[in-house]
Motif scaffolding. Structure first.
Motif, PDB file in Angstrom:
ATOM      1  N   ASP A  18      -2.897  -0.969  -4.431  1.00  0.00           N
ATOM      2  CA  ASP A  18      -3.956  -1.527  -3.607  1.00  0.00           C
ATOM      3  C   ASP A  18      -3.609  -2.980  -3.261  1.00  0.00           C
ATOM      4  OD1 ASP A  18      -6.328  -1.989  -2.367  1.00  0.00           O
ATOM      5  OD2 ASP A  18      -7.571  -1.943  -4.186  1.00  0.00           O
ATOM      6  N   GLU A  57       0.843  -1.210   0.000  1.00  0.00           N
ATOM      7  CA  GLU A  57       0.000   0.000   0.000  1.00  0.00           C
ATOM      8  C   GLU A  57       0.873   1.253   0.000  1.00  0.00           C
ATOM      9  OE1 GLU A  57      -3.391   0.610   0.262  1.00  0.00           O
ATOM     10  OE2 GLU A  57      -4.183  -1.433   0.371  1.00  0.00           O
ATOM     11  N   ALA A  83      -6.962  -5.201  -6.952  1.00  0.00           N
ATOM     12  CA  ALA A  83      -6.048  -5.297  -5.811  1.00  0.00           C
ATOM     13  C   ALA A  83      -5.038  -6.432  -5.975  1.00  0.00           C
ATOM     14  CB  ALA A  83      -6.845  -5.502  -4.524  1.00  0.00           C
TER      15      ALA A  83
END
Ligand code: ASP
Ligand code: MG
Length: 422
Positions: free
Chosen positions: A91, A86, A129
């Motif tokens: 993500d 992060e 992600a």
């Protein structure tokens, strides 16, 4: 877009620096346009430290609580890794084994994966992600409890995720450059293998090669997952472990893929067994009831004068006493004369799919050992393997001479980046 599963072991995420390094590597894979799922082990020696703690508070820790404790190790590394990613502006989302849908049977400390339902992982991937999954752990639907897969189980987690998500490749990152023709810590001139079939890898892992866990290789073989074993310390190509198929047959089959050794076994000899039908069945039924894993078995021809024979077999040292006790308890019914126990043995296994079509491999192996003055005590073979048992204190010499005899020595010494191979 490819889906890549990456597994990082404990030595690759041992401290904050390493975690940041691994995070960068994961981000590079993502930036190259791939979907990335990561299985991570506990940091460094965390699992061992937690085991020590458990034994410090209880002589025999409850198995359920042990799994609660040990699974915490991977929760730490997965969260830290997600944070590190992060902070690089990507993500990332971490998931425990149960959140990842890693469904197992109920056996604490040695659970088997029975189903993988990675619904949440797929959703996170679809949202762009990077997915981080705690290795080595799962969940049982009946008991509703957390389980662990046994030591080194993160390899299996990675392979199971790759199979369930239909990944293009499962990369196993370690502290050596790949799979070698022998343990580079013992044979400095071991050569890195570029490609090896899962069948050969299975034999090497079953015979003491420690770079990959046997259950992970079995899973990969059964589910058709291709593995890439490589170093987390550089960008070198590692070793591809593949499943030959009709569309992608084994291209070239070198006669010998590699040599493995194992010092964890002992030998039991049952002396003076009546040479009549049913005796081997009786003896190995007793052994089977203990749950011990038998490896090699050798029975001599019986002496005509006595009608008695000897049967020797090898098994893990850890199961030796249990099996001796069980056999002793039924000595009278079985009718053997005595038992001998020897835990100073070493096993060497020569593995290669090319053995199927090459004669003279055994002769060459035995000659190399003879030239080095090493005595062979037991021999067993499969289609693609020849194993011998020698004295434990000659096993490293045996490994080196056999490696040289089969022309496996590399020109340069192999680089080992860390101490453990995990
Ligand atoms: N952390 C667990 C162990 O040390 C699982 C793994 O490393 O794969 O055995
Ligand atoms: Mg570990």
């Amino acid at each position: 877009m490819s889906l890549i599963v990456q597994k990082f072991g404990g030595s690759s995420v041992a401290n904050a620096e390493s975690i940041k390094r691994v995070a960068k590597r994961i981000v590079e894979t993502r930036k190259a346009g791939n979907e990335v799922v990561v299985a991570v082990s506990a940091m460094g020696d965390t699992t061992d430290d937690l085991l020590d703690l458990a034994h410090a508070v209880a002589p025999i820790p409850a198995p359920r609580e042990m799994d609660m404790l040990l699974s915490a190790g991977e929760r730490i590394s997965m969260a830290l890794l997600a944070m590190a990613i992060e902070s690089l502006g990507h993500d990332a989302r971490s998931f425990t084994g149960s959140q990842a849908g890693m469904i197992t049977d109920a056996r604490h400390g040695a659970a088997r994966i029975v189903d993988v339902t990675p619904v949440r992982l797929r959703e996170a991937l679809d949202e762009g992600a990077i997915v981080i999954v705690a290795g080595f752990q799962g969940f049982n639907r009946d008991t509703k409890d957390i389980t662990t897969l046994g030591r080194g189980g993160s390899d299996t987690t990675a392979v199971a995720l790759a199979a369930a998500l239909n990944a293009d490749i499962c990369e196993i990152y370690t502290d050596v450059d790949g799979i070698f023709t022998a343990d580079p810590r013992v044979v400095p001139k071991a050569s890195k293998i570029d490609r090896i079939t899962s069948e050969e890898m299975l034999e090497l892992a079953a015979n003491g090669a420690k770079v990959l866990y046997i259950r992970a290789v079995e899973y990969a073989r059964r589910h058709g997952v291709t593995l890439h074993v490589r170093s987390s310390f550089n960008n070198n190509e590692g070793t591809i472990v593949y499943n030959p198929s009709e569309t992608e047959p084994a291209v070239e089959e070198p006669m010998i893929a590699g040599v493995a050794t194992d010092l964890s076994e002992a030998k039991i000899t049952v002396v003076g067994v009546p040479d009549i039908p049913g005796k081997a069945a009786q003896i190995f039924t007793i052994v089977a009831k203990t749950g011990a894993n038998i490896d090699m078995i050798v029975q001599n021809v019986s002496a005509a004068s006595t009608g008695l024979t000897d049967i020797s077999f090898t098994l893990p040292k850890s199961e030796g006493q249990l099996v001796l006790t069980a056999l002793r308890a039924e000595q009278e019914e079985t009718g053997f004369k005595a038992l001998q126990y020897d835990d100073q043995i070493g096993k060497l296994a020569l593995v290669g799919a090319g053995m199927r079509t090459n004669a003279g491999v055994s002769a060459k192996l035995f000659t190399a050992l003879f030239d080095a003055g090493i005595n062979i005590e037991m021999i067993s073979t499969s289609e693609i393997r020849i194993s011998v048992v020698t004295r434990a204190d000659t096993i490293n010499d045996a490994l080196r001479v056999v490696h040289t005899a089969f022309g496996l020595d590399a020109d340069e010494e192999a680089v080992v980046h860390a101490g453990t191979g995990r």
